[in-house]
Design a protein around this motif. Structure first.
Motif, PDB file in Angstrom:
ATOM      1  N   VAL A 311       0.865  -1.179   0.000  1.00 23.90           N
ATOM      2  CA  VAL A 311       0.000   0.000   0.000  1.00 23.90           C
ATOM      3  C   VAL A 311       0.900   1.227   0.000  1.00 23.90           C
ATOM      4  N   PRO A 312       0.692   2.168  -0.938  1.00 20.79           N
ATOM      5  CA  PRO A 312       1.570   3.348  -0.996  1.00 20.79           C
ATOM      6  C   PRO A 312       1.589   4.116   0.317  1.00 20.79           C
ATOM      7  N   VAL A 313       2.781   4.505   0.748  1.00 19.21           N
ATOM      8  CA  VAL A 313       2.963   5.295   1.961  1.00 19.21           C
ATOM      9  C   VAL A 313       3.510   6.660   1.548  1.00 19.21           C
ATOM     10  N   ILE A 314       2.743   7.710   1.830  1.00 17.81           N
ATOM     11  CA  ILE A 314       3.090   9.065   1.420  1.00 17.81           C
ATOM     12  C   ILE A 314       3.395   9.892   2.667  1.00 17.81           C
ATOM     13  N   SER A 315       4.524  10.556   2.649  1.00 20.07           N
ATOM     14  CA  SER A 315       4.908  11.398   3.769  1.00 20.07           C
ATOM     15  C   SER A 315       4.356  12.806   3.552  1.00 20.07           C
ATOM     16  N   SER A 316       3.447  13.214   4.455  1.00 20.13           N
ATOM     17  CA  SER A 316       2.895  14.569   4.419  1.00 20.13           C
ATOM     18  C   SER A 316       2.515  14.939   5.845  1.00 20.13           C
ATOM     19  N   PRO A 317       3.466  15.468   6.616  1.00 16.63           N
ATOM     20  CA  PRO A 317       3.218  15.730   8.038  1.00 16.63           C
ATOM     21  C   PRO A 317       1.995  16.599   8.307  1.00 16.63           C
ATOM     22  N   ALA A 318       1.858  17.701   7.590  1.00 11.81           N
ATOM     23  CA  ALA A 318       0.743  18.624   7.861  1.00 11.81           C
ATOM     24  C   ALA A 318      -0.605  17.966   7.566  1.00 11.81           C
ATOM     25  N   LEU A 319      -0.707  17.269   6.433  1.00 10.16           N
ATOM     26  CA  LEU A 319      -1.962  16.617   6.073  1.00 10.16           C
ATOM     27  C   LEU A 319      -2.268  15.465   7.027  1.00 10.16           C
ATOM     28  N   THR A 320      -1.259  14.731   7.429  1.00  7.66           N
ATOM     29  CA  THR A 320      -1.468  13.606   8.357  1.00  7.66           C
ATOM     30  C   THR A 320      -2.041  14.102   9.681  1.00  7.66           C
ATOM     31  N   ARG A 321      -1.430  15.161  10.226  1.00 11.53           N
ATOM     32  CA  ARG A 321      -1.938  15.683  11.488  1.00 11.53           C
ATOM     33  C   ARG A 321      -3.347  16.263  11.333  1.00 11.53           C
ATOM     34  N   ALA A 322      -3.615  16.926  10.212  1.00 14.83           N
ATOM     35  CA  ALA A 322      -4.933  17.509   9.983  1.00 14.83           C
ATOM     36  C   ALA A 322      -6.019  16.431   9.948  1.00 14.83           C
ATOM     37  N   ILE A 323      -5.745  15.335   9.243  1.00 14.34           N
ATOM     38  CA  ILE A 323      -6.736  14.247   9.165  1.00 14.34           C
ATOM     39  C   ILE A 323      -6.862  13.559  10.522  1.00 14.34           C
ATOM     40  N   TYR A 324      -5.738  13.316  11.170  1.00 12.56           N
ATOM     41  CA  TYR A 324      -5.751  12.583  12.435  1.00 12.56           C
ATOM     42  C   TYR A 324      -6.616  13.287  13.481  1.00 12.56           C
ATOM     43  N   GLY A 336     -13.093  20.526   3.964  1.00 13.70           N
ATOM     44  CA  GLY A 336     -11.943  21.408   3.788  1.00 13.70           C
ATOM     45  C   GLY A 336     -10.672  20.699   3.366  1.00 13.70           C
ATOM     46  N   LEU A 337     -10.588  19.387   3.541  1.00 10.53           N
ATOM     47  CA  LEU A 337      -9.389  18.632   3.166  1.00 10.53           C
ATOM     48  C   LEU A 337      -9.571  17.876   1.860  1.00 10.53           C
ATOM     49  N   PHE A 338     -10.695  18.091   1.154  1.00 13.59           N
ATOM     50  CA  PHE A 338     -10.952  17.356  -0.083  1.00 13.59           C
ATOM     51  C   PHE A 338      -9.855  17.597  -1.116  1.00 13.59           C
ATOM     52  N   VAL A 339      -9.462  18.866  -1.284  1.00 17.80           N
ATOM     53  CA  VAL A 339      -8.494  19.195  -2.346  1.00 17.80           C
ATOM     54  C   VAL A 339      -7.149  18.539  -2.072  1.00 17.80           C
ATOM     55  N   ALA A 340      -6.675  18.637  -0.841  1.00 16.00           N
ATOM     56  CA  ALA A 340      -5.371  18.062  -0.505  1.00 16.00           C
ATOM     57  C   ALA A 340      -5.404  16.547  -0.643  1.00 16.00           C
ATOM     58  N   VAL A 341      -6.448  15.896  -0.146  1.00 15.26           N
ATOM     59  CA  VAL A 341      -6.536  14.444  -0.246  1.00 15.26           C
ATOM     60  C   VAL A 341      -6.712  14.018  -1.700  1.00 15.26           C
ATOM     61  N   PRO A 370      -2.596  22.143  -0.147  1.00 13.59           N
ATOM     62  CA  PRO A 370      -3.539  23.193   0.273  1.00 13.59           C
ATOM     63  C   PRO A 370      -4.371  22.736   1.484  1.00 13.59           C
ATOM     64  N   ILE A 371      -3.937  23.147   2.665  1.00 12.92           N
ATOM     65  CA  ILE A 371      -4.634  22.782   3.911  1.00 12.92           C
ATOM     66  C   ILE A 371      -5.129  24.064   4.563  1.00 12.92           C
ATOM     67  N   PRO A 372      -6.455  24.176   4.773  1.00  9.06           N
ATOM     68  CA  PRO A 372      -6.968  25.406   5.411  1.00  9.06           C
ATOM     69  C   PRO A 372      -6.352  25.607   6.813  1.00  9.06           C
ATOM     70  N   ASP A 373      -6.323  26.862   7.219  1.00  5.71           N
ATOM     71  CA  ASP A 373      -5.693  27.203   8.489  1.00  5.71           C
ATOM     72  C   ASP A 373      -6.384  26.530   9.673  1.00  5.71           C
ATOM     73  N   GLU A 374      -7.722  26.331   9.592  1.00  2.00           N
ATOM     74  CA  GLU A 374      -8.424  25.731  10.750  1.00  2.00           C
ATOM     75  C   GLU A 374      -8.060  24.269  10.966  1.00  2.00           C
ATOM     76  N   PHE A 375      -7.422  23.639   9.948  1.00  2.00           N
ATOM     77  CA  PHE A 375      -7.041  22.236  10.091  1.00  2.00           C
ATOM     78  C   PHE A 375      -5.557  22.054  10.394  1.00  2.00           C
ATOM     79  N   LYS A 376      -4.838  23.153  10.439  1.00  2.24           N
ATOM     80  CA  LYS A 376      -3.405  23.031  10.716  1.00  2.24           C
ATOM     81  C   LYS A 376      -3.172  22.861  12.221  1.00  2.24           C
ATOM     82  N   VAL A 377      -2.401  21.863  12.566  1.00  5.33           N
ATOM     83  CA  VAL A 377      -2.126  21.551  13.986  1.00  5.33           C
ATOM     84  C   VAL A 377      -0.639  21.661  14.217  1.00  5.33           C
TER      85      VAL A 377
END
Length: 377
Positions: A311-324, A336-341, A370-377
């Motif tokens: 299974v492909p493993v993609i490194s994206s710290p900001a997106l990973t934390r936002a989804i988590y 708000g995360l549709f575009v990035a995902v 592209p991660i909106p500011d409200e999802f950045k952790v």
């Protein structure tokens, strides 16, 4: 325990205590309510079936008093005569019995409901103890029942005298009437007086029912220690509950790990977080779902399983934390995360096609998705 600790039973019984008492057959009951229901229904029933019963009785009397002399000395006529008499009285009496039976069942189940308890039917040796029997005979409950009985007798006796005195002129008037009308008026008078006397039980019932409810609650009251012990027994010891939670968590983790091989991509923060995503492109309007997520050791295990099943493993710290932090397990990612995902999935699908020899090698994924500011952790 409560008695040994000297604590007073000041707390209302819990639902569990009430349920256990009901299973033992310990429910509030009012004998006065059942008695009043039977007597009132009997009086009203006699008024309802009185005409039919009187006609049937007159037919029986006419038939039996008009038997000729020869039939009286014939043994063969006895059973048919008895059968005719019983059949003539059967239907009016069955109607009266049915009314009284229904009233007895309803009256005795209005307070406490219908309850079948096998424990209440079991023999108890303590009820055979003479000492406990004397205690019950001279206890508070026995004194209350004695006072109730005396008060009830005095009340009904006083009311009976008042009813008889009020109907005294009507009773004397019966002697001036002819025989058929005198019997009819006498029956109506007796039924009317009987109904009034039966209604005298209603004030007694109005007093007894609240008393029985209060007394039942008083007997089931609990001490603070009993409530604590009950809570501890029902909820379990803290160490046992902790063990159960750990087992449940382990089972949930195993189920979650079983979903990782079916994921489309695993996005990771290389050191702490991992999120496995699956997207059903054949389901219109569906959004990517989080099928597994975790941190630290669980995150490492997710990556390990993903690599094992390619299974492909993609490194994206900001997106990973936002989804988590924004999406629950088995939940759809927020809008708000549709575009990035979508960019990650598009890259993964192009990568899979390239590996199959069905397209060109995709352009490497951008680090600043592209991660909106409200999802950045």
């Amino acid at each position: 325990m409560a008695e040994s600790d000297g604590q007073e039973k000041t707390e209302q019984p819990t639902e569990q205590r009430l349920r256990q008492a009901r299973e033992k057959g310990q429910i509030p009951r009012s004998k006065e309510l059942g008695t009043a229901a039977v007597l009132l229904s009997g009086a009203l029933g006699l008024m309802m079936v009185g005409d039919g019963l009187g006609y049937a009785m007159s037919q029986v009397f006419t038939r039996n008093f008009s038997i000729d002399r020869a039939a009286l000395f014939d043994p063969q006529t006895m059973l048919p005569a008895l059968s005719d008499s019983l059949l003539g009285l059967m239907w009016p009496l069955l109607g009266l019995f049915a009314i009284v039976l229904v009233a007895a069942l309803v009256g005795n189940s209005l307070l406490g409901g219908v309850n079948f308890s096998s424990q209440a039917m079991m023999p108890k040796l303590d009820k055979m103890s003479p000492a406990k029997g004397l205690k019950r005979m001279f206890g508070v409950q026995a004194m209350v029942e004695l006072l109730k009985s005396v008060a009830k007798v005095l009340f009904i006796a006083t009311l009976s005298i008042s009813v008889l005195w009020g109907q005294f002129d009507n009773i004397l008037r019966l002697s001036n009437e002819t025989l058929p009308m005198a019997m009819v008026d006498a029956i109506e008078l007796v039924l009317r007086m009987g109904l009034l006397l039966c209604m005298a039980l209603l004030p007694i019932v109005a007093i007894d029912v609240p008393f029985q409810i209060w007394n039942h609650t008083r007997q089931l009251k609990m001490t603070l220690q009993e409530i604590k012990d009950e809570y501890k027994n029902s909820e379990g010891k803290p160490e046992v509950k902790g063990r159960i939670r750990r087992l449940q968590q382990e089972m949930a983790n195993r189920r979650m790990m079983g979903e990782v091989p079916e994921a489309d991509v695993v996005v990771v923060n290389p050191t702490h977080f991992s999120v496995a995503l699956r997207y059903d492109k054949f389901s219109p309007g569906a959004a990517p779902r989080v099928v597994a997520k975790g941190q630290d050791e669980i995150a490492l295990k997710i990556r390990e399983i993903a690599r094992e099943y390619e299974v492909p493993v993609i490194s994206s710290p900001a997106l990973t934390r936002a989804i988590y932090f924004s999406t629950k397990l088995d939940g759809e990612i927020p809008e708000g995360l549709f575009v990035a995902v979508a960019q990650v999935l598009a890259y993964v699908f192009q990568l899979n096609n390239w590996r199959k020899g069905q397209g060109n090698k995709p352009i490497p994924l951008k680090e600043d998705l592209p991660i909106p500011d409200e999802f950045k952790v």
